[in-house]
Design a protein around this motif. Structure first.
Motif, PDB file in Angstrom:
ATOM      1  N   ARG B 168      37.782  42.192  43.200  1.00 17.00           N
ATOM      2  CA  ARG B 168      37.346  40.794  43.123  1.00 17.00           C
ATOM      3  C   ARG B 168      38.106  39.963  44.161  1.00 17.00           C
ATOM      4  O   ARG B 168      39.240  40.274  44.522  1.00 17.00           O
ATOM      5  N   SER B 169      37.463  38.901  44.626  1.00 13.67           N
ATOM      6  CA  SER B 169      38.092  38.101  45.687  1.00 13.67           C
ATOM      7  C   SER B 169      39.196  37.225  45.085  1.00 13.67           C
ATOM      8  O   SER B 169      39.146  36.871  43.908  1.00 13.67           O
ATOM      9  N   ASP B 171      39.756  34.115  45.352  1.00 11.99           N
ATOM     10  CA  ASP B 171      39.266  32.854  44.801  1.00 11.99           C
ATOM     11  C   ASP B 171      38.680  33.042  43.414  1.00 11.99           C
ATOM     12  O   ASP B 171      38.879  32.231  42.518  1.00 11.99           O
ATOM     13  N   GLU B 172      37.975  34.155  43.256  1.00 14.78           N
ATOM     14  CA  GLU B 172      37.387  34.476  41.962  1.00 14.78           C
ATOM     15  C   GLU B 172      38.494  34.659  40.920  1.00 14.78           C
ATOM     16  O   GLU B 172      38.400  34.154  39.796  1.00 14.78           O
ATOM     17  N   GLN B 175      39.988  31.406  39.947  1.00 13.72           N
ATOM     18  CA  GLN B 175      39.107  30.689  39.021  1.00 13.72           C
ATOM     19  C   GLN B 175      39.289  31.242  37.603  1.00 13.72           C
ATOM     20  O   GLN B 175      39.322  30.481  36.628  1.00 13.72           O
TER      21      GLN B 175
END
Ligand code: SF4
Ligand code: SF4
Ligand code: SF4
Ligand code: SF4
Lengths: 187, 595
Positions: B168-169, B171-172, B175
């Motif tokens: 997963r990135s 940023d993800e 979040q």
């Protein structure tokens, strides 16, 4: 004789010249009156910004701005108890005056407090509303009154007028809630 | 006297000896010495006799009510998204984050909402450096109250997607951390997602140096959940892009060190030998000195970088998170589980059993004290937090917060009685013990005098706002001066004095008030004028002067001629007009001046 005459003439010319200059200067200054007034207003504003805005009137003026105006007219700078030594220092720096101690005949510098009405005792006389300089009390005649905590400056003016003495000045919560650092007993 | 001698011994002799020892043993080859610091009796074994007790389990049941304050973090209050009477499942969102700087709040257990504005006495305030006076005045914190139904029911399908975080990135992942409502669990409660948004981070430090006496929550966590802590650290490292991740643990936490080292070794052995150097995961032992676990202090010990006054660690490319936060991040990312529970130490000699518990956020303190068997006769002071940095619990309904790492039920064996008016402290003798132990290299005695005499400028010049309120100075002070109290009060006073927004607000209120008064005065004159005008008109048409009957006792008006009356009224009109004009002029003048 001629040299004396010349001297008198030169002196007279000088006197007249300076007199003319002075008259002119007066007129120049007179023309600047509005500018002067503006400068005074700015000065008053900068002094006012240094005052604590408690609006308590302890300085002998009906609020912080009137006292600021008085200072700009030459009033003593040490009459504001809520401001304390700190404020005096700042005003002194602004006006390039010597730092003086607080004139305690106007009151002592105390920690900040806020007013709190014991609501079940309030008879709704509206006297405190009339006393409050920042309209921080709400209520209607013969109804309970209460203090808007976020607006109250802690000026103490509402306490005296209350006929049933139901207004307390409470210390700021932060001062009392955690004033207790503890120490490990080293066993 | 013994106290004095002991503290002298500890600060002057024990610490250098300890440092030398740790250096010689090869633990601390790259460490940098912390200025000052103390080594008080740790009392940590007290609560480490048992494993962590999880709630809900056998003796430690769910409390009947969970009290969840809307502000448990630094920043704006969360906004309730439920209403009274709603049924909520475990892990359901009950209050949303208020903007980017907020933190969301989730239900720790299932039940019915019984209040969304329950007033709570002030809590967690002293450690909030960004509090303005305005906030201080909100005497009560609002809280959501859940009446638990004991089912602990999780809404089906609420868990996050089970995707491996490695794909997963960043940023993800960030979040996910934001959605889970995580804030720093070690102290101030700074929102973790904001901290993770910093760029150009070189080093990530995971803070396992739990240096304050009595507290063992992090140590127990590392002993029992080392794998989760390390996994969380790696997730954080991925989010912030740090090249290296160092876990700092105090050298006397043997079992925790073993557990963490074991997990690190395992991860390293799983990696390809070629990549082993790149993972950048390592463990550093630091000398057990209080307050080595302070953020800036730990960074200084481990990297040698001194974070300048007024700067934050991210400014020098270092990010610091506690092990508890790392585990919360792990749970949020791997299982989509929001932050609804934490490990808290129940300790102190007033308890029958000192133990670490994993409890629901919002559990009332009284529930935990009952579980631990509190002996009220012994209980002298109840502190939330440790003995040096904690604050006194205001009442037994105080809930456990996201930031509460310890609950110290102190008997007289633990804590000295509070300094009060009847139990005053002595005067400062200028012994300079306090200056010797201050980790920020301040001069606590100078600060003390400045604070006592309200020399605010002197306080600020002497670094009051760099004081981390660690309390080391108060511990060694032979005069028993509660120095930190003075600093906290002084900080509050200075913040108040400098609250220019508040002052401008009062100024505007005062101006509005003056304006209202002057307008009222003008109106009054106008009403008078109207009345007089009315009378004049009445005379002109020969009507009686008043519609209400004149009481007979009043001297009859007929003694004056109509002409006389008319003249008097006209004079009154002129007077009133002049007064009104004058008031109006004054009003206009003040308005001009204000402009
Ligand atoms: S004494 Fe009160 S009214 Fe006067 S300047 Fe100070 S705060 Fe304002
Ligand atoms: S409520 Fe009382 S103390 Fe507060 S500002 Fe008004 S008059 Fe002053
Ligand atoms: S404050 Fe206490 S420790 Fe510091 S110099 Fe004074 S007496 Fe000594
Ligand atoms: S409480 Fe402040 S002054 Fe005292 S030792 Fe700690 S940092 Fe220094």
């Amino acid at each position: 004789m001629i040299s004396m005459l010349a001297a008198v003439l030169v002196l007279a010319a000088l006197v007249l010249g300076f007199a003319w200059l002075m008259l002119r200067a007066e007129r120049l200054l007179g023309a600047d009156e509005s500018q002067n007034a503006k400068a005074t207003v700015t000065l008053t504003n900068s002094i006012n910004n240094l005052l604590p805005q408690t609006q308590c009137g302890q300085c002998g003026f009906p609020g912080c701005r009137p006292y600021a105006e008085a200072i700009s007219r030459g009033e003593n700078i040490n009459r504001c108890p809520p401001g304390g030594a700190h404020t005096i220092k700042r005003i002194a720096a602004l006006l390039d005056l010597p730092v003086v101690p607080l004139d305690t005949s106007h009151g002592w510098h105390l920690p900040k407090r806020i007013a709190s009405i014991r609501e079940h005792e309030c008879i709704g006389c509206t006297k405190c509303i009339q006393a409050c300089p920042v309209d921080a009390i709400v209520g209607a005649p013969k109804r309970m009154h209460t203090v808007i905590v976020a607006d109250c400056t802690g000026c103490d003016l509402c306490v005296d007028p209350c006929p049933v003495d139901c207004i307390d000045m409470l210390p700021l919560p932060i001062m009392s809630a955690h004033a207790s650092v503890t120490v490990v007993v080293q066993k | 006297m013994t106290r004095l001698r002991r503290s002298f011994f500890i600060t002057k002799y024990f610490k250098p000896w300890l440092l030398r020892l740790t250096g010689r043993a090869g633990w601390a080859t790259t460490l940098h010495a912390l200025p000052g610091g103390i080594a008080p009796a740790s009392h940590k074994t007290l609560s480490l006799q048992q494993k962590i007790t999880r709630m809900p389990s056998g003796e430690l049941g769910l409390p009947a009510q969970l009290i969840l304050p809307l502000r448990q973090h630094l920043g704006p209050d969360s906004v309730p998204v439920v209403s009274v009477g709603d049924y909520v499942y475990k892990n359901q969102l009950i209050a949303a984050a208020n903007g980017e700087k907020g933190v969301s709040l989730h239900a720790p257990s299932s039940g019915y909402i019984s209040s969304i504005n329950y007033a709570l006495p002030p809590i967690n305030e002293a450690h909030d450096p960004e509090r303005s006076w305005q906030q201080a005045l909100n005497r009560h914190h609002n809280a959501i109250v859940i009446d638990t139904d004991g089912k602990h029911a999780v809404r089906p399908g609420l868990l996050g997607a089970n995707v491996d975080w490695r794909v997963r990135s960043p940023d993800e992942l960030r979040q996910a951390v934001f959605d889970a409502g995580i804030c720093g669990m070690g102290g101030a409660g700074f929102p973790t997602a904001i901290k993770l948004g910093a760029s150009a981070i070189k080093t990530l430090i995971i803070n396992g140096a739990e240096c304050e006496p009595y507290i063992t929550a992090d140590e127990a966590l590392m002993r029992e959940h080392a794998a989760e802590v390390i996994e969380g650290a790696l997730i954080i490292q991925r989010i912030c892009g740090a090249q290296s991740c160092v876990i700092g643990i105090e050298a006397d936490k043997y079992q925790a060190i073993d557990a963490i080292q074991g997990v690190i070794n395992q991860i390293m052995s799983e990696l390809q030998p070629a990549n082993a150097g790149q993972a950048g995961l390592s463990l550093t032992l630091i000398p057990p000195i209080y307050p080595s676990g302070g953020e800036k202090q730990l960074i200084r010990i481990m990297t040698g970088i001194e974070v300048a006054s007024g700067k934050r660690p991210v400014d020098v490319g270092v990010l610091c998170h506690s092990v508890a936060t790392a585990r919360a991040v792990y749970k949020a990312v791997s299982a989509g589980e929001p932050l609804t529970s934490r490990i808290t130490t129940l300790t102190g000699h007033a308890l029958k059993t000192a133990v670490n518990v994993e409890v629901m956020i919002g559990t009332p303190v009284s529930h935990l004290l009952d579980f631990a068997g509190v002996q009220h006769s012994q209980l002298q002071r109840l502190l939330v937090g440790g003995p040096l940095m904690g604050y006194e619990a205001s009442d037994l309904d105080t809930p456990v917060l996201k930031t509460s790492n310890c609950l110290l039920a102190g008997s007289e064996l633990d804590i000295a009685p509070a300094v009060t008016q009847s139990n005053p402290h002595r005067d400062c003798i200028r012994c300079d013990f306090c200056a010797t132990v201050c980790p920020v290299k301040l001069q606590p005695q100078t600060l003390y005098f400045a604070a006592r005499h309200q020399h605010h400028d002197a306080s600020v010049e002497n670094g009051l706002f760099d004081c981390i309120e660690c309390g080391a100075c108060a511990v060694v002070c032979p005069s028993h001066i509660p120095l930190v109290n003075y600093y906290r009060e002084e900080k509050a006073v200075i913040r108040t004095d400098n609250d220019t927004a508040k002052q401008a607000y009062w100024q505007s209120l005062f101006e509005k008030h003056q304006q209202r008064l002057s307008v009222n005065a003008i109106d009054q004159q106008q009403r008078k004028l109207d009345k007089l005008q009315h009378k004049l008109e009445a005379i002109a048409v020969g009507e009686p002067l008043t519609k209400t009957p004149v009481p007979p006792v009043v001297a009859p008006t007929t003694s004056k001629s109509t002409e006389q009356i008319k003249q008097e009224i006209e004079a009154a009109v002129a007077r009133t007009r002049a007064k009104k004009a004058e008031l109006q002029k004054k009003n206009d003048a003040t308005q001009d001046a204000d402009k």
